[in-house]
Design a protein around this motif. Structure first.
Motif, PDB file in Angstrom:
ATOM      1  N   SER A   1      23.097  17.135 -57.785  1.00  0.00           N
ATOM      2  CA  SER A   1      22.117  16.578 -56.845  1.00  0.00           C
ATOM      3  C   SER A   1      22.357  15.096 -56.661  1.00  0.00           C
ATOM      4  O   SER A   1      22.819  14.416 -57.566  1.00  0.00           O
ATOM      5  N   SER A   2      22.041  14.574 -55.475  1.00  0.00           N
ATOM      6  CA  SER A   2      22.261  13.166 -55.148  1.00  0.00           C
ATOM      7  C   SER A   2      20.938  12.439 -55.145  1.00  0.00           C
ATOM      8  O   SER A   2      19.924  12.951 -54.667  1.00  0.00           O
ATOM      9  N   VAL A   3      20.955  11.221 -55.708  1.00  0.00           N
ATOM     10  CA  VAL A   3      19.746  10.380 -55.731  1.00  0.00           C
ATOM     11  C   VAL A   3      19.972   9.136 -54.880  1.00  0.00           C
ATOM     12  O   VAL A   3      19.283   8.143 -55.034  1.00  0.00           O
ATOM     13  N   GLY A   4      20.947   9.188 -54.006  1.00  0.00           N
ATOM     14  CA  GLY A   4      21.249   8.076 -53.129  1.00  0.00           C
ATOM     15  C   GLY A   4      22.755   7.878 -53.021  1.00  0.00           C
ATOM     16  O   GLY A   4      23.550   8.630 -53.608  1.00  0.00           O
ATOM     17  N   GLU A   5      23.141   6.880 -52.252  1.00  0.00           N
ATOM     18  CA  GLU A   5      24.554   6.594 -52.044  1.00  0.00           C
ATOM     19  C   GLU A   5      24.824   5.104 -52.284  1.00  0.00           C
ATOM     20  O   GLU A   5      23.965   4.265 -52.048  1.00  0.00           O
ATOM     21  N   LEU A   6      26.047   4.846 -52.733  1.00  0.00           N
ATOM     22  CA  LEU A   6      26.461   3.485 -53.032  1.00  0.00           C
ATOM     23  C   LEU A   6      27.794   3.222 -52.354  1.00  0.00           C
ATOM     24  O   LEU A   6      28.732   3.998 -52.497  1.00  0.00           O
ATOM     25  N   MET A   7      27.868   2.124 -51.595  1.00  0.00           N
ATOM     26  CA  MET A   7      29.114   1.747 -50.920  1.00  0.00           C
ATOM     27  C   MET A   7      29.873   0.772 -51.811  1.00  0.00           C
ATOM     28  O   MET A   7      29.335  -0.272 -52.196  1.00  0.00           O
ATOM     29  N   LEU A   8      31.108   1.126 -52.136  1.00  0.00           N
ATOM     30  CA  LEU A   8      31.928   0.253 -52.984  1.00  0.00           C
ATOM     31  C   LEU A   8      33.396   0.496 -52.720  1.00  0.00           C
ATOM     32  O   LEU A   8      33.783   1.421 -52.009  1.00  0.00           O
ATOM     33  N   ALA A   9      34.236  -0.370 -53.315  1.00  0.00           N
ATOM     34  CA  ALA A   9      35.688  -0.252 -53.227  1.00  0.00           C
ATOM     35  C   ALA A   9      36.286  -0.675 -54.545  1.00  0.00           C
ATOM     36  O   ALA A   9      35.820  -1.640 -55.174  1.00  0.00           O
ATOM     37  N   LEU A  10      37.315   0.055 -54.993  1.00  0.00           N
ATOM     38  CA  LEU A  10      38.031  -0.266 -56.231  1.00  0.00           C
ATOM     39  C   LEU A  10      39.510  -0.360 -55.939  1.00  0.00           C
ATOM     40  O   LEU A  10      40.046   0.439 -55.170  1.00  0.00           O
ATOM     41  N   TRP A  11      40.175  -1.324 -56.549  1.00  0.00           N
ATOM     42  CA  TRP A  11      41.620  -1.434 -56.413  1.00  0.00           C
ATOM     43  C   TRP A  11      42.180  -2.326 -57.513  1.00  0.00           C
ATOM     44  O   TRP A  11      41.473  -3.127 -58.103  1.00  0.00           O
ATOM     45  N   PHE A  12      43.469  -2.156 -57.777  1.00  0.00           N
ATOM     46  CA  PHE A  12      44.203  -3.043 -58.669  1.00  0.00           C
ATOM     47  C   PHE A  12      44.903  -4.095 -57.823  1.00  0.00           C
ATOM     48  O   PHE A  12      45.493  -3.790 -56.786  1.00  0.00           O
ATOM     49  N   GLY A  13      44.814  -5.355 -58.264  1.00  0.00           N
ATOM     50  CA  GLY A  13      45.443  -6.458 -57.538  1.00  0.00           C
ATOM     51  C   GLY A  13      45.773  -7.607 -58.469  1.00  0.00           C
ATOM     52  O   GLY A  13      45.712  -7.480 -59.695  1.00  0.00           O
ATOM     53  N   THR A  14      46.123  -8.733 -57.901  1.00  0.00           N
ATOM     54  CA  THR A  14      46.486  -9.934 -58.659  1.00  0.00           C
ATOM     55  C   THR A  14      45.572 -11.082 -58.251  1.00  0.00           C
ATOM     56  O   THR A  14      44.683 -10.932 -57.413  1.00  0.00           O
ATOM     57  N   GLN A  15      45.828 -12.254 -58.854  1.00  0.00           N
ATOM     58  CA  GLN A  15      45.023 -13.426 -58.517  1.00  0.00           C
ATOM     59  C   GLN A  15      45.295 -13.922 -57.109  1.00  0.00           C
ATOM     60  O   GLN A  15      44.609 -14.828 -56.627  1.00  0.00           O
ATOM     61  N   ALA A  16      46.288 -13.314 -56.421  1.00  0.00           N
ATOM     62  CA  ALA A  16      46.535 -13.690 -55.031  1.00  0.00           C
ATOM     63  C   ALA A  16      45.518 -13.061 -54.083  1.00  0.00           C
ATOM     64  O   ALA A  16      45.490 -13.401 -52.900  1.00  0.00           O
ATOM     65  N   ASP A  17      44.691 -12.156 -54.588  1.00  0.00           N
ATOM     66  CA  ASP A  17      43.679 -11.517 -53.738  1.00  0.00           C
ATOM     67  C   ASP A  17      42.678 -12.562 -53.257  1.00  0.00           C
ATOM     68  O   ASP A  17      42.249 -13.432 -54.019  1.00  0.00           O
ATOM     69  N   GLU A  18      42.278 -12.459 -51.979  1.00  0.00           N
ATOM     70  CA  GLU A  18      41.407 -13.484 -51.406  1.00  0.00           C
ATOM     71  C   GLU A  18      40.005 -13.483 -51.993  1.00  0.00           C
ATOM     72  O   GLU A  18      39.276 -14.481 -51.893  1.00  0.00           O
ATOM     73  N   VAL A  19      39.571 -12.384 -52.629  1.00  0.00           N
ATOM     74  CA  VAL A  19      38.238 -12.350 -53.219  1.00  0.00           C
ATOM     75  C   VAL A  19      38.236 -12.853 -54.660  1.00  0.00           C
ATOM     76  O   VAL A  19      37.171 -12.967 -55.269  1.00  0.00           O
ATOM     77  N   PHE A  20      39.406 -13.167 -55.195  1.00  0.00           N
ATOM     78  CA  PHE A  20      39.496 -13.547 -56.601  1.00  0.00           C
ATOM     79  C   PHE A  20      38.681 -14.794 -56.948  1.00  0.00           C
ATOM     80  O   PHE A  20      37.992 -14.818 -57.966  1.00  0.00           O
ATOM     81  N   PRO A  21      38.718 -15.870 -56.148  1.00  0.00           N
ATOM     82  CA  PRO A  21      37.992 -17.087 -56.560  1.00  0.00           C
ATOM     83  C   PRO A  21      36.481 -16.895 -56.696  1.00  0.00           C
ATOM     84  O   PRO A  21      35.857 -17.540 -57.543  1.00  0.00           O
ATOM     85  N   ASP A  22      35.880 -16.033 -55.882  1.00  0.00           N
ATOM     86  CA  ASP A  22      34.426 -15.871 -55.906  1.00  0.00           C
ATOM     87  C   ASP A  22      33.975 -14.664 -56.725  1.00  0.00           C
ATOM     88  O   ASP A  22      32.779 -14.335 -56.728  1.00  0.00           O
ATOM     89  N   ALA A  23      34.889 -13.999 -57.393  1.00  0.00           N
ATOM     90  CA  ALA A  23      34.538 -12.786 -58.121  1.00  0.00           C
ATOM     91  C   ALA A  23      33.961 -13.104 -59.501  1.00  0.00           C
ATOM     92  O   ALA A  23      34.216 -14.165 -60.072  1.00  0.00           O
ATOM     93  N   TRP A  24      33.175 -12.169 -60.012  1.00  0.00           N
ATOM     94  CA  TRP A  24      32.672 -12.239 -61.388  1.00  0.00           C
ATOM     95  C   TRP A  24      33.781 -11.747 -62.299  1.00  0.00           C
ATOM     96  O   TRP A  24      34.339 -10.670 -62.104  1.00  0.00           O
ATOM     97  N   HIS A  25      34.127 -12.540 -63.341  1.00  0.00           N
ATOM     98  CA  HIS A  25      35.226 -12.188 -64.232  1.00  0.00           C
ATOM     99  C   HIS A  25      34.672 -11.665 -65.554  1.00  0.00           C
ATOM    100  O   HIS A  25      33.658 -12.169 -66.061  1.00  0.00           O
ATOM    101  N   SER A  26      35.384 -10.721 -66.108  1.00  0.00           N
ATOM    102  CA  SER A  26      34.911 -10.095 -67.340  1.00  0.00           C
ATOM    103  C   SER A  26      34.891 -11.068 -68.509  1.00  0.00           C
ATOM    104  O   SER A  26      34.121 -10.895 -69.450  1.00  0.00           O
ATOM    105  N   ASP A  27      35.738 -12.130 -68.465  1.00  0.00           N
ATOM    106  CA  ASP A  27      35.761 -13.061 -69.591  1.00  0.00           C
ATOM    107  C   ASP A  27      34.567 -14.008 -69.589  1.00  0.00           C
ATOM    108  O   ASP A  27      34.410 -14.797 -70.517  1.00  0.00           O
TER     109      ASP A  27
END
Length: 772
Positions: free
Chosen positions: A153-179
């Motif tokens: 059964s579904s309790v809603g939907e979530l829009m997301l995207a997952l991928w492997f990349g490097t620090q050259a990705d344009e979203v890298f500077p503003d991303a939350w980092h695990s460290d």
């Protein structure tokens, strides 16, 4: 105790995918100066159709991402939103991931336990890889499943995207980092990497000429001391008191300000009369800088009359008012100094029309740091949360903060346009005091170390990869705070443009046509540093005031015995060629090597009898020295040298004196001892300057007839030599040869005894007899 290594070290990082070597190979990747790091990116966009427990919708929804021991959460909303939007990006370093799946859980914030809404799971093997310049991965809708996974059964939907990349990705500077997992709340913003641009600075010149028809208070009919006070923002300047005691006083005085675009603050001028200890306003005017004439050429600015009234009153509506005659201009033909003159990273004028074309590009790869010292204690554990700041021209860059790491890895790359090779790249590392758990009302980010690299010492189109020592001066002495690993490349496509730059004036022409005095430049630089620090501290996240002031060397250079001795040593090394020539000439006079002496005399005689060989001989000698020294040329960029600074040989008392406050915090015998030492050093400098002045006065005394005998001897010598040369009895070349042979005569002929000309010169009168 082992000796501390302060040297520069060559490193071989795995940059450019392992395709970079010391040969300076040009690579095509925009991140070829740093080591490639792989990350898992997860972008949470929004949710819809969430299961609701009340009519108003789901309160405080947020998303939790869990990968093994790493966990990150989005922000939550404080109101009911059926379709919340986050649009947040999370990154997890791939080498640290030990889980085979990613769990994404939707929850809602509760006072005790966060209530579960739904969940999504992904296998690591199913996550795609994205390599820029590929377009961003499109997010998709995924159904959230409740706790009973078997029902589907579904309790809603979530829009997301997952991928492997490097620090050259344009979203890298503003991303939350695990460290940065130990950091939460608004403090996360202080860990992000950002680029800052200094405001465009102008010199505001206010030439106050005169006032007219000043109106005095009704109880007086005579004017006293009148001056004009000008204020721009927090900066206030004033003219001298007018010598004219009439109602039409004159000043004709320049006041200089630094103004920054956009021009928020108006220029306020007030005519004041000083009556005893009181200041009485005789009128004011407000001038908005957007209406001020921009001057970028040396031509004069026309004077203009400004009405004086009360601040806030439209003076144009007044039928009669006092007036103030002024020339006001924004001088865009100058370069506004916010850095020390010796370490400037940009020489361009403020006015863009005067900018020269760019000659190349500077690329900096901030790879990592190692061996950083602990800066704070958190939860009983020593830690360092370091970030790096680099500045060149108006562009500042700040890396992300590496939390709880003495060997942080940033691997961030930045570029700058270069307009002059005689510029300096400035790099500093700071400890981030604005994370969770920090105490104190106004914490400041202390400096871990700083270094400068001059571009003119770099070969073009070559990659420099070095580990630089981080050295700071402390009251206890010099201390190594760690090392930073950098990769640099100065790319210049046209060597013709590079050569032409060396023939161009260093500063804009206005600095030579209408030069500013040293006190003016010091005052204006303090204003510029204050403006830049205020503007950059208003960014998000802020580049804080103490960081900007440290990078710009805003502190005053006070007296330092260590620096005084180091500068004297630098002076001696700078005139090394002269001293070596003097030592060589002394050896020739003493005939230590007769064969060499004979060769020198033969060469001297040949040059005298063939004057056309003088210039070729000197040029050939310079050429041979240059070729010989080319093999011993410096191979490394410039870096801090503690031996040159005498930081390794300074005693504790001199360190304490260098870091003493101004005015001094010391009293009694310590202050007396330091004052006596300063007098001793200054006395030696005074004696040295006096000796130089004495030699110059002796030269002037040859013609002054103060010593009549000496002047008569000198004139008689001039006439005698002139007659001999003109008569042809002895050719001029023979005179020169005889003089040379006399000077270089063997010691057995009394070379150790001063000659007659030397004795006469030493007897010439000086002004030392006239001094008190």
């Amino acid at each position: 105790m082992p000796a501390v290594d302060y040297s520069l070290k060559v490193i071989k990082p795995n940059i450019g995918g392992g395709r970079v070597s010391g040969s300076g190979e040009k690579l095509t990747s925009s991140f070829d100066l740093v080591e490639e790091m792989h990350f898992l990116f997860l972008r949470v966009v929004k949710a819809r159709d969430l299961a609701c427990n009340n009519a108003g919708g789901t309160r405080y929804p947020f998303v939790e991402i869990k990968i093994g021991n790493y966990k990150g959460t989005t922000k939550y909303f404080e109101s009911s939103k059926p379709n919340p939007e986050w649009n947040q990006v999370f990154t997890f370093e791939k080498v640290r991931i030990q889980s085979l799946s990613v769990e994404i859980t939707m929850r809602k914030k509760e006072s005790v336990n966060d209530e579960f809404i739904g969940k999504i799971a992904f296998k690591m093997s199913d996550i795609p890889t994205r390599v820029p310049p590929d377009s961003p991965l499109a997010p998709q809708w995924y159904k959230l499943e409740d706790k009973d996974m078997a029902n589907g059964s579904s309790v809603g939907e979530l829009m997301l995207a997952l991928w492997f990349g490097t620090q050259a990705d344009e979203v890298f500077p503003d991303a939350w980092h695990s460290d940065v997992a130990p950091v939460s709340g608004d403090s996360i913003m202080n860990t992000l990497s950002k680029v800052y641009i200094s405001p465009r600075l102008w010199y505001l010149r206010v030439n106050i000429i005169e006032a007219q028809d000043l109106v005095l208070p009704s109880d007086r009919n005579r004017i006293t001391d009148v001056y004009v006070k000008a204020s721009l923002g927090d900066m206030k300047l004033r003219t001298k008191v007018s010598a004219d005691k009439s109602l039409n006083p004159r000043w004709n005085e320049d006041l200089m300000f630094v103004a920054a675009e956009p021009f928020y603050d108006p220029l306020i001028l007030t005519v004041l009369e000083k009556n005893n200890d009181d200041e009485i306003s005789l009128g004011s005017c407000v001038i908005h800088l957007s209406k001020v004439y921009i001057r970028w050429r040396p031509e004069p600015v026309g004077a203009k009359w400004y009405n004086l009234g009360n601040v806030g009153v439209e003076v144009e509506e007044l039928k009669f008012s006092s007036k103030l005659n002024m020339r006001i201009s924004l001088d865009g033909g100058y370069h506004v100094f916010d850095e020390p003159v010796n370490f400037i990273s940009d020489y361009r004028a403020t006015f863009k029309g005067l900018w020269p074309p760019a000659i190349g590009v500077l690329e900096l790869g901030i790879i990592s740091a190692s061996g950083l010292v602990p800066m704070k204690s958190r939860d009983g554990k020593e830690t360092t949360d370091a970030y790096c700041v680099a500045k060149f021209g108006p562009k500042w860059v700040r890396t992300r903060t590496a939390v709880d790491s003495f060997s942080p890895k940033w691997n961030e790359q930045y570029t700058w346009e270069v307009y002059d090779p005689y510029t300096v790249l400035l790099i500093g590392i700071f400890y981030n005091c604005h994370l969770n758990g920090e105490k104190g009302p106004t914490p400041k980010d202390p400096s871990i170390g700083k270094l400068r690299i001059r571009l003119s010492t770099l070969s073009t189109n070559r990659i420099y990869a070095y580990s630089y020592p981080l050295i700071v001066l402390q009251p206890s002495g010099v201390k190594k705070m760690g090392e930073i690993q950098l990769a640099l490349r100065f790319t210049c496509p046209s060597h013709t443009s590079l050569l032409a730059t060396y023939a161009r004036p260093l500063f804009p022409k206005m600095h030579y046509i209408h030069p500013l005095s040293v006190p003016q430049l010091d005052s204006l630089r303090q204003q510029a540093v204050s403006i830049v620090s205020q503007r950059l501290s208003r960014a998000d996240p802020p580049l804080r005031k103490e960081v900007v002031e440290c990078m710009l060397d805003a502190g005053h250079r006070l007296w330092s015995p260590r620096r005084a001795k180091a500068n004297i040593q630098r002076l001696m090394e700078a005139i090394h060629l002269v001293t070596e020539a003097r030592k060589l000439f002394d050896k020739i006079k003493k005939w230590n090597n007769p064969i060499a002496n004979v060769l020198v005399i033969v060469l001297y005689s040949t040059v005298v009898f063939n004057p056309n060989l003088v210039m070729p001989t000197l040029l050939a000698y310079c050429f041979l020295i240059g070729i010989w020294r080319y093999c011993k040329r410096p191979r490394d960029p410039t870096h801090v040298d503690i031996k040159l600074s005498l930081a390794d040989s300074t005693n504790a008392d001199e360190w304490d004196e260098e870091f003493d406050t101004f005015p001094s915090s010391k009293q009694g015998d310590v202050l007396r001892m330091r004052y006596d030492r300063l007098r001793s050093i200054a006395g030696k400098v005074v004696v040295m300057v006096g000796e130089l002045a004495t030699q110059g006065e002796r030269l002037n005394a040859l013609w002054s007839w103060q010593d009549r005998v000496a002047s008569a001897i000198f004139l008689a010598f001039c006439v005698t030599v002139g007659v001999i040369v003109l008569s042809g009895i002895v050719p001029p070349r023979c005179v020169l040869v005889l003089v040379g042979l006399y000077v270089m005569r063997p010691p057995r002929f009394g070379v150790d005894i001063p000659s007659a000309p030397e004795n006469i010169f030493r007897r010439l009168p000086t002004k030392t007899d006239c001094m008190l």
